[in-house]
Motif scaffolding. Sequence first.
Motif, PDB file in Angstrom:
ATOM      1  N   PRO B  37       0.817  -1.215   0.000  1.00  0.00           N
ATOM      2  CA  PRO B  37       0.000   0.000   0.000  1.00  0.00           C
ATOM      3  C   PRO B  37       0.849   1.262   0.000  1.00  0.00           C
ATOM      4  O   PRO B  37       2.065   1.199   0.176  1.00  0.00           O
ATOM      5  N   ASN B  38       0.212   2.421  -0.211  1.00  0.00           N
ATOM      6  CA  ASN B  38       0.914   3.699  -0.142  1.00  0.00           C
ATOM      7  C   ASN B  38       1.601   3.822   1.205  1.00  0.00           C
ATOM      8  O   ASN B  38       1.021   3.473   2.227  1.00  0.00           O
ATOM      9  N   GLY B  39       2.819   4.333   1.191  1.00  0.00           N
ATOM     10  CA  GLY B  39       3.528   4.545   2.441  1.00  0.00           C
ATOM     11  C   GLY B  39       4.122   3.289   3.034  1.00  0.00           C
ATOM     12  O   GLY B  39       4.572   3.284   4.178  1.00  0.00           O
ATOM     13  N   ALA B  40       4.149   2.184   2.253  1.00  0.00           N
ATOM     14  CA  ALA B  40       4.696   0.935   2.776  1.00  0.00           C
ATOM     15  C   ALA B  40       6.227   0.959   2.789  1.00  0.00           C
ATOM     16  O   ALA B  40       6.851   0.135   3.441  1.00  0.00           O
ATOM     17  N   GLY B  41       6.811   1.906   2.075  1.00  0.00           N
ATOM     18  CA  GLY B  41       8.274   1.996   2.042  1.00  0.00           C
ATOM     19  C   GLY B  41       8.883   1.460   0.760  1.00  0.00           C
ATOM     20  O   GLY B  41      10.101   1.246   0.702  1.00  0.00           O
ATOM     21  N   LYS B  42       8.074   1.284  -0.277  1.00  0.00           N
ATOM     22  CA  LYS B  42       8.580   0.721  -1.538  1.00  0.00           C
ATOM     23  C   LYS B  42       9.630   1.630  -2.179  1.00  0.00           C
ATOM     24  O   LYS B  42      10.746   1.190  -2.495  1.00  0.00           O
ATOM     25  N   SER B  43       9.259   2.896  -2.371  1.00  0.00           N
ATOM     26  CA  SER B  43      10.196   3.818  -3.012  1.00  0.00           C
ATOM     27  C   SER B  43      11.432   4.043  -2.154  1.00  0.00           C
ATOM     28  O   SER B  43      12.543   4.174  -2.670  1.00  0.00           O
ATOM     29  N   THR B  44      11.237   4.093  -0.837  1.00  0.00           N
ATOM     30  CA  THR B  44      12.370   4.262   0.071  1.00  0.00           C
ATOM     31  C   THR B  44      13.331   3.084  -0.058  1.00  0.00           C
ATOM     32  O   THR B  44      14.547   3.262  -0.099  1.00  0.00           O
ATOM     33  N   LEU B  45      12.755   1.880  -0.141  1.00  0.00           N
ATOM     34  CA  LEU B  45      13.582   0.688  -0.330  1.00  0.00           C
ATOM     35  C   LEU B  45      14.433   0.820  -1.589  1.00  0.00           C
ATOM     36  O   LEU B  45      15.647   0.585  -1.573  1.00  0.00           O
ATOM     37  N   ILE B  46      13.763   1.216  -2.682  1.00  0.00           N
ATOM     38  CA  ILE B  46      14.458   1.343  -3.963  1.00  0.00           C
ATOM     39  C   ILE B  46      15.574   2.383  -3.876  1.00  0.00           C
ATOM     40  O   ILE B  46      16.697   2.158  -4.316  1.00  0.00           O
ATOM     41  N   ARG B  47      15.258   3.532  -3.274  1.00  0.00           N
ATOM     42  CA  ARG B  47      16.235   4.618  -3.235  1.00  0.00           C
ATOM     43  C   ARG B  47      17.413   4.263  -2.329  1.00  0.00           C
ATOM     44  O   ARG B  47      18.558   4.583  -2.649  1.00  0.00           O
ATOM     45  N   GLN B 229      -6.338 -13.979  -0.311  1.00  0.00           N
ATOM     46  CA  GLN B 229      -7.377 -13.169   0.336  1.00  0.00           C
ATOM     47  C   GLN B 229      -6.896 -12.621   1.674  1.00  0.00           C
ATOM     48  O   GLN B 229      -7.080 -11.449   1.982  1.00  0.00           O
ATOM     49  N   ASP B 230      -6.256 -13.484   2.468  1.00  0.00           N
ATOM     50  CA  ASP B 230      -5.819 -13.074   3.803  1.00  0.00           C
ATOM     51  C   ASP B 230      -4.880 -11.870   3.723  1.00  0.00           C
ATOM     52  O   ASP B 230      -4.983 -10.926   4.503  1.00  0.00           O
ATOM     53  N   ARG B 231      -3.946 -11.931   2.769  1.00  0.00           N
ATOM     54  CA  ARG B 231      -2.972 -10.839   2.661  1.00  0.00           C
ATOM     55  C   ARG B 231      -3.622  -9.556   2.170  1.00  0.00           C
ATOM     56  O   ARG B 231      -3.285  -8.473   2.625  1.00  0.00           O
ATOM     57  N   LEU B 232      -4.554  -9.687   1.204  1.00  0.00           N
ATOM     58  CA  LEU B 232      -5.238  -8.481   0.724  1.00  0.00           C
ATOM     59  C   LEU B 232      -5.926  -7.787   1.889  1.00  0.00           C
ATOM     60  O   LEU B 232      -5.906  -6.572   2.019  1.00  0.00           O
ATOM     61  N   ARG B 233      -6.553  -8.599   2.746  1.00  0.00           N
ATOM     62  CA  ARG B 233      -7.257  -8.025   3.897  1.00  0.00           C
ATOM     63  C   ARG B 233      -6.276  -7.419   4.880  1.00  0.00           C
ATOM     64  O   ARG B 233      -6.438  -6.287   5.322  1.00  0.00           O
ATOM     65  N   ALA B 234      -5.238  -8.182   5.194  1.00  0.00           N
ATOM     66  CA  ALA B 234      -4.314  -7.737   6.242  1.00  0.00           C
ATOM     67  C   ALA B 234      -3.507  -6.520   5.801  1.00  0.00           C
ATOM     68  O   ALA B 234      -3.306  -5.591   6.573  1.00  0.00           O
ATOM     69  N   VAL B 235      -3.054  -6.515   4.557  1.00  0.00           N
ATOM     70  CA  VAL B 235      -2.126  -5.470   4.118  1.00  0.00           C
ATOM     71  C   VAL B 235      -2.846  -4.282   3.487  1.00  0.00           C
ATOM     72  O   VAL B 235      -2.608  -3.128   3.833  1.00  0.00           O
ATOM     73  N   TYR B 236      -3.742  -4.564   2.541  1.00  0.00           N
ATOM     74  CA  TYR B 236      -4.407  -3.469   1.831  1.00  0.00           C
ATOM     75  C   TYR B 236      -5.720  -3.069   2.490  1.00  0.00           C
ATOM     76  O   TYR B 236      -6.288  -2.032   2.159  1.00  0.00           O
ATOM     77  N   GLY B 237      -6.226  -3.939   3.393  1.00  0.00           N
ATOM     78  CA  GLY B 237      -7.522  -3.657   4.001  1.00  0.00           C
ATOM     79  C   GLY B 237      -8.646  -3.754   3.001  1.00  0.00           C
ATOM     80  O   GLY B 237      -9.599  -2.979   3.041  1.00  0.00           O
ATOM     81  N   ILE B 238      -8.520  -4.662   2.045  1.00  0.00           N
ATOM     82  CA  ILE B 238      -9.588  -4.831   1.062  1.00  0.00           C
ATOM     83  C   ILE B 238      -9.912  -6.309   0.913  1.00  0.00           C
ATOM     84  O   ILE B 238      -9.125  -7.181   1.279  1.00  0.00           O
ATOM     85  N   SER B 239     -11.081  -6.554   0.343  1.00  0.00           N
ATOM     86  CA  SER B 239     -11.366  -7.893  -0.133  1.00  0.00           C
ATOM     87  C   SER B 239     -11.350  -7.801  -1.646  1.00  0.00           C
ATOM     88  O   SER B 239     -11.550  -6.724  -2.217  1.00  0.00           O
ATOM     89  N   GLY B 240     -11.057  -8.905  -2.306  1.00  0.00           N
ATOM     90  CA  GLY B 240     -10.989  -8.825  -3.752  1.00  0.00           C
ATOM     91  C   GLY B 240     -11.306 -10.134  -4.409  1.00  0.00           C
ATOM     92  O   GLY B 240     -11.416 -11.178  -3.758  1.00  0.00           O
ATOM     93  N   HIS B 241     -11.458 -10.056  -5.712  1.00  0.00           N
ATOM     94  CA  HIS B 241     -11.670 -11.257  -6.503  1.00  0.00           C
ATOM     95  C   HIS B 241     -10.303 -11.689  -7.025  1.00  0.00           C
ATOM     96  O   HIS B 241      -9.630 -10.929  -7.715  1.00  0.00           O
ATOM     97  N   ILE B 242      -9.855 -12.884  -6.673  1.00  0.00           N
ATOM     98  CA  ILE B 242      -8.535 -13.349  -7.078  1.00  0.00           C
ATOM     99  C   ILE B 242      -8.683 -14.598  -7.941  1.00  0.00           C
ATOM    100  O   ILE B 242      -9.323 -15.565  -7.533  1.00  0.00           O
ATOM    101  N   ASP B 243      -8.131 -14.559  -9.128  1.00  0.00           N
ATOM    102  CA  ASP B 243      -8.130 -15.733  -9.994  1.00  0.00           C
ATOM    103  C   ASP B 243      -6.767 -15.815 -10.667  1.00  0.00           C
ATOM    104  O   ASP B 243      -6.458 -15.051 -11.578  1.00  0.00           O
ATOM    105  N   LEU B 244      -5.932 -16.709 -10.151  1.00  0.00           N
ATOM    106  CA  LEU B 244      -4.567 -16.788 -10.670  1.00  0.00           C
ATOM    107  C   LEU B 244      -4.383 -18.031 -11.534  1.00  0.00           C
ATOM    108  O   LEU B 244      -3.262 -18.420 -11.827  1.00  0.00           O
ATOM    109  N   THR B 245      -5.479 -18.636 -11.966  1.00  0.00           N
ATOM    110  CA  THR B 245      -5.351 -19.929 -12.653  1.00  0.00           C
ATOM    111  C   THR B 245      -5.040 -19.781 -14.141  1.00  0.00           C
ATOM    112  O   THR B 245      -4.182 -20.471 -14.661  1.00  0.00           O
ATOM    113  N   GLY B 246      -5.690 -18.883 -14.835  1.00  0.00           N
ATOM    114  CA  GLY B 246      -5.579 -18.830 -16.296  1.00  0.00           C
ATOM    115  C   GLY B 246      -4.310 -18.153 -16.794  1.00  0.00           C
ATOM    116  O   GLY B 246      -3.370 -17.911 -16.039  1.00  0.00           O
ATOM    117  N   ASP B 247      -4.316 -17.850 -18.105  1.00  0.00           N
ATOM    118  CA  ASP B 247      -3.185 -17.153 -18.732  1.00  0.00           C
ATOM    119  C   ASP B 247      -3.122 -15.698 -18.285  1.00  0.00           C
ATOM    120  O   ASP B 247      -2.076 -15.079 -18.313  1.00  0.00           O
TER     121      ASP B 247
END
Lengths: 331, 269
Positions: B37-47, B229-247
């Motif tokens: 999420p925003n403010g997680a430190g991604k850009s700071t990590l990169i820099r 699902q668990d991570r989306l909830r824990a990290v982003y605070g959202i629920s979502g539709h996840i389908d990683l099976t296809g192309d």
Amino acid sequence: MMRHRHPALVPALAIITASVAILSLGLGPVSIPVGRIMAVLTGHGDAIDRAILIDLRLPRMLIGLLVGAMLGLAGAVLQGYLRNPLAEPSVLGASNAAALGAVGALYFGIAQWHIAMLPIMAIAGALVALGALFFLAGESESPLTLILAGIAVSTLALACISLALNLSPNPFAAMEIMAWLLGSIENRSFEHVWIVLPCVAIGMALLLYDGRALDALSLGEDGARSLGVDLPRLRLRLLLGVAIGVGGAVAVSGSIGFIGLIVPHLMRPLTDRSPSAILLPSMLGGALLLTASDMLVRIIPSTNELKLGVVTAFLGVPVFLAHLLRERRLW
Amino acid sequence: MVSISIEGLSVDLGGRAILRDVAMQLAPGALIGVIGPNGAGKSTLIRAMLGLLPFQRGQVTIDGQAVGAMAPRDLAKAIAYLPQGQVLHWPLSVERLVGLGRLPHLGPLSRPGAQDREAIDEAMCRADIASLADRTATELSGGERARVMLARALAVGARGLVVDEPLASLDPGHQIDVMELLAREARRGALVVVVLHDLSMAARYCDRLLLMDEGRLIADGTPAQILTQDRLRAVYGISGHIDLTGDAPMVVPMARWPQVGAEQQADAG
């Protein structure tokens, strides 16, 4: 890369500048035609012509070229470094602080100790101002902070010069201090050339070295650093280059405004617009503009010779505004 | 080949801990996505990783060399970096802008040679912007600008490429172009790290995902391992539709989680 839009720009500017400079030798109370100028320059000609040209007018011409070139180059470098088209040595306070150093040398009589004291004080003034500036602006190196701090430093230096003007013991001292504010290169001798030449040479060498780093700064500070630019060293070279070069120039000519601001703008459309491409053209263009202004100073009839800074403003600002109105869509 | 090793990396900015004890090994050949999420430190990590930000504790080494001890120019030649929201301060031509990527290879006063010329042409070709060469870079559309900036980074000819949020403000077509370009670079054996917000794009193109939250690296693995699902909830605070099976794997955010009075709706995802 490095493709100029007009490949002949630098040679053409060099030829025009040289021609105008030689023409300027003919101007003065005694008018000397080009044929006699060339005769003197090639080692012939009569003794009176030689005395007038070599001892009186040549130093003035050389100082005009050197100071103009230095101001043009410093403006181009500062605009590139700060990524701001408003930057120039006087906006950052360098010119006024150098003038304050020179005025201080005169006011306190330090200038009488040794001929080198006045330029040293001017350079010290510019160094202190730019050093304070970079200190004030802090680590952020944000261009806007630097410019705002520069305006503060510049205003303070101007106020101190005005104070010296108010407190000056007699009108002659006041006149002399005024000359530092508006700039003039009349009645200069080779002694002055020897003062300005080393300063300008060092300043130019330091500033011309960093063209590529300035190009990298087009991408911002992180962009430049990720392209291998060592920003603290760049800043140090730039600080020293502007302080020594502009300080030395102001020490013999006083504070001449506008050249550093206007010339890079006039040159930019003739190049590929990268900061490195405008360095040499701005150097030559500055020399050309100052020499031409100095010719006007001598042509315009007036009881007192006009001050150079006034003429560069009158000459440069209309051209600058016309150019700005044509170009504004690009900013 | 270039690889980056990070151990116990912590960064404080203004007295606040932005990165806490982050460790990871980054190897070439796979497209590595950094998400969070925003403010997680991604850009700071990169820099911090690229030596652009001083860090308080920990160690970053590039091919065994500590980042802080590397000459800026060597670092620039090893890893090309495209910052988030790259600005351009002067209206340069596209070709001139891409040419800036050759700066680490040039001395202060030297002129670009045939090799530089070749690298610039190749980078423009790879980013598919050869037709834009003479345009003014500040007058391009968002999609064109993104590819031009990528070409600038490719022109460095580095073995590593780090890109911070290259998809921001791009339409779907250009998003696919950019991701395919990055995936291609990774297949060619480069170390490619990309910061992303679009989880579907991350799932579809990345071989490995690093999930950041509150300055910590909380998960590191394949998209299937990370995007649950668990991570989306824990990290982003959202629920979502996840389908990683296809192309074309999909992660579609559905609703804020926990959502007051509408749990059943979120559960449906």
